[in-house]
Design a protein around this motif. Sequence first.
Motif: not given
Length: 318
Positions: A98, A128, A194, A198
């Motif tokens: 990530s 992600n 984000r 996320s």
Amino acid sequence: MNFHQLHIFYTVAERGSFSAAAQALHMTQPAVTMQIQALEDYFGVKLLHRSTKKMELSEAGRTLLPYAMKSMELVRETDTAMSAFTQMLEGRLMLGASLTIGEYVLPRLLGPFGQEYPHISIVMKVMNTTQIMDDILRHQLNFGLIEAPVHHPDMVVEPVMQDELLLIVPGSHPLADRDEVSLAEALEYPFILREQGSGTRQVMEEEIQRRKAVLPELQTVMELGSTGAVKSAVEAGLGITMLSPSSVKHEVALGLLKIIRIGDASFKRKFYAIRLKSSLLPISAVTFLTYLRQQGGEGVQAADHAAFRDHSAEERTI
């Protein structure tokens, strides 16, 4: 009987069909069937009841299943133990990370790992959590490193590192002269977050949701697809955010951003390794994950918080 047959039996039982197991194991369906038959011949009992509609474990199969699972775990533990003595490991790891982990945490760890294991090459895709899971399910990645736990019937999720989100504000923000604020005070200001999916956002929203009854509503003015974009927007004074301290070291050193602790809330989190249940990790991957556990258990959080404290002390001195 051999471990390969037990692995195949476990995968058939877990997936519920020979065809699904064959796909997960990258084998043909007749090959899977042949190995199950060989295992049944060895024990002299039927392990699976097969029909046109469904497949069920026999009583003998239900008895064997936990032993098959133990054998897989024993092999993983053996790989982990022996990897410490193997300096000439070779392999090419395909992993997903990530954004916070891939852009700010792993780079400082990959160099020392490469020096210790020069024959292991690592190919890392930064994306992600949702995208990482999709690529693992399609067998495009050996494993992934993500910022929040997920739940999927085909996945194993294990903690490997620790971190904590802290409040990040522009250097000129009204809160910038504070070292600590309450969560309610922070939520009086607009936030830049984000994107959905996320791990960073998930950790933040879960803690706020848990205390929703006593807090003002979160004001989201912008959603952005990378940590770098979020930092730039905060620098520009468009809002505040919550990020890992490891992702803002340079901006804090330059005075562009300020890290503030939230005194009445904790956004601690663990970073997780995620992989398919039905696939055994290569020993090079086991070695890499062992290295991360050794280097990053308390280290990420402690080192970043020490840097935060040192910087704050510098500001007070100046």
